[in-house]
Design an enzyme around this catalytic site. Structure first.
Site, PDB file in Angstrom:
ATOM      1  N   ASP A  15      16.421 135.200  40.962  1.00  0.00           N
ATOM      2  CA  ASP A  15      15.178 135.255  40.999  1.00  0.00           C
ATOM      3  C   ASP A  15      14.325 133.824  41.435  1.00  0.00           C
ATOM      4  OD1 ASP A  15      15.039 137.577  40.027  1.00  0.00           O
ATOM      5  OD2 ASP A  15      14.633 137.260  38.076  1.00  0.00           O
TER       6      ASP A  15
ATOM      7  N   GLU B 249      23.225 124.953  31.421  1.00  0.00           N
ATOM      8  CA  GLU B 249      21.993 126.173  30.934  1.00  0.00           C
ATOM      9  C   GLU B 249      21.114 125.086  29.873  1.00  0.00           C
ATOM     10  OE1 GLU B 249      19.746 128.886  29.338  1.00  0.00           O
ATOM     11  OE2 GLU B 249      20.767 128.992  31.125  1.00  0.00           O
TER      12      GLU B 249
ATOM     13  N   TYR C 150      17.964 156.061  29.998  1.00  0.00           N
ATOM     14  CA  TYR C 150      19.411 156.326  30.259  1.00  0.00           C
ATOM     15  C   TYR C 150      20.315 155.745  29.396  1.00  0.00           C
ATOM     16  CZ  TYR C 150      18.813 151.618  32.708  1.00  0.00           C
ATOM     17  OH  TYR C 150      18.454 150.267  32.655  1.00  0.00           O
TER      18      TYR C 150
ATOM     19  N   ARG D 155      22.385 144.777  29.560  1.00  0.00           N
ATOM     20  CA  ARG D 155      22.341 143.564  30.240  1.00  0.00           C
ATOM     21  C   ARG D 155      23.168 142.513  29.519  1.00  0.00           C
ATOM     22  NH1 ARG D 155      17.936 142.729  33.838  1.00  0.00           N
ATOM     23  NH2 ARG D 155      18.599 140.207  33.967  1.00  0.00           N
TER      24      ARG D 155
END
Length: 408
Positions: A303, A37, A226, A112
């Site tokens: 993605d 990463e 939500y 998330r």
């Protein structure tokens, strides 16, 4: 998930939701995984996300569904409202017998960071996974036996039998392999964030207490609401099309435009708008579908392979499906190129359909005038247990049986 008898060295590039899920799937298939990463520490930005039953199934197969459910909310309904009149257009009952019989896995909404944390914890606990931060990939070179990754930082090279590129919308590896230029800007932007549910008042408080997913559809704009994190936070996302978009400027999709676009909305939406986070504006991008996900021993995922607009709430869901399919393929083939080909063959068509479907649903959501009137009339005839239009999105393609693993 099948487990290989010949462990490979798999490198995963990207420590987001898709990358962590891919690392976990590959390790659970019996391989040794190194995930790199570029950031100095692992983390996830953004607010809430929706996990349809196809994502819940994937999380179950990855062994993390129970952990995700600890903080997630299972909304009772998906509700589409008219953002101008405040009238309900249609709704789906997510707790009905028809839903349970058809999908068997829950529809969840979560923050998330909570989903990312659950996947990260599972990767840290797995003995076959090594996690490295501060590794920015600059080059990938492959031959018939291996792939070598080079980094911007002085950390040396990483040699692997195969590489999974899960490095997001602006994937460097995709550009090196596919070379299809920049993502496509939709001219829409989102302002999003989650705030304490205790700050909700009036109509907003009632909506928050209902735990439903509320979608307020309007002309060239919409608002989604939500609860997340056990109902302690309320996620809000305001999306609109900018009249001032230019590809060479960042001065568009501003707060002033946000206020202008929502000025004609009903009272409930106008009351919610001041509480929508303005800390960051998110331009919305996607790409047209492509066929070349795999280049020898390098495969694209999430993605990096199929960025999509958020209107079907499937971005993270499709990355999770990718990871499960990848793990199953890696557990069934000794040659990583064969495994990657099987993975792409299973996922390519479905992901492409959802990419294009997301664009179309966005157009339906943002209809104006007579188009919106006709949309509302057509959707009003649906019952809360009519899932026919969305079942193809929420039902993943069945797993094919991979070829038997050859003896080493």
């Amino acid at each position: 998930m099948p487990v290989t008898t010949t462990p490979l060295r798999i490198a995963v590039v990207g420590g987001g939701i898709g990358g962590l899920a891919a690392a976990l799937a590959a390790a659970r298939a019996g391989h040794r995984v190194t995930l790199v990463e570029r950031a100095a520490r692992f983390g996830e930005i953004g607010a809430g996300l929706q996990l349809a039953p196809n994502a819940s199934l994937a999380l179950e197969e990855l062994g993390v569904l129970a952990e995700v459910r600890r903080t997630a909310v299972a909304p009772p309904r998906l509700v589409m409202m008219d953002a101008l009149t405040g009238d309900q257009i249609t709704a789906l009952d997510l707790r009905s017998a028809a839903y349970r019989e058809r999908f068997r896995h829950p529809y969840l909404v979560t923050h998330r960071t909570d989903l990312h944390a659950a996947l990260l914890a599972a990767c840290r606990e797995h003995p076959a996974i090594t996690l490295r931060t501060g590794h920015t990939v600059t080059h990938a070179e492959q031959d018939a036996t291996a792939v070598r990754l080079r980094f911007a930082e002085p950390v040396g090279e990483l040699t692997a039998d195969a590489v999974v590129a899960a490095d997001g919308l602006h994937s460097r590896l995709r550009q090196a392999l596919v070379g299809d230029g920049d993502p496509v800007c939709s001219r829409y932007v989102a302002f999003r964030g989650a705030l304490p549910t205790t700050r909700m008042t009036g109509r907003m408080s009632r909506h928050a207490a209902s735990e439903a997913v509320m979608v307020w559809a309007g002309p060239r704009m919409h608002l989604v609401q939500y609860p997340v994190r056990r109902g302690e936070l309320y996620n809000q996302v305001a999306v609109f099309e900018s009249d001032h978009y230019t590809p060479d400027s960042d001065d568009w999709g501003t707060e002033a435009e946000l206020e202008e676009r929502f000025a004609g909305a009903c009272r409930a939406v106008r009351e919610a708008l001041p509480l929508v986070s303005r800390e960051r504006r998110w331009p919305l991008y996607d790409r047209p579908p492509v066929d070349d996900w795999v280049h020898g021993r390098i495969a694209l995922l999430g993605d990096a392979a199929h960025p999509m607009l958020q209107y079907l709430a499937q971005g993270a869901c499709q990355a999770l499906e990718d990871a499960v399919a990848l793990g199953q393929a890696l557990g069934g083939f000794t040659d990583p190129a064969d495994a990657f080909a099987a993975y792409a063959d299973r996922r390519r068509e479905r992901a492409a359909r959802i990419q294009t479907g997301a664009r179309r649903f966005g157009e339906i959501c943002h209809l104006e005038g007579m188009g919106a009137t006709l949309r509302n009339a057509l959707l009003a005839s649906r019952t809360p247990e009519d899932f026919d239009d969305v079942s193809w999105v929420w039902t993943p393609a069945p797993a094919s049986n991979p070829a038997p693993v050859s003896a080493p």
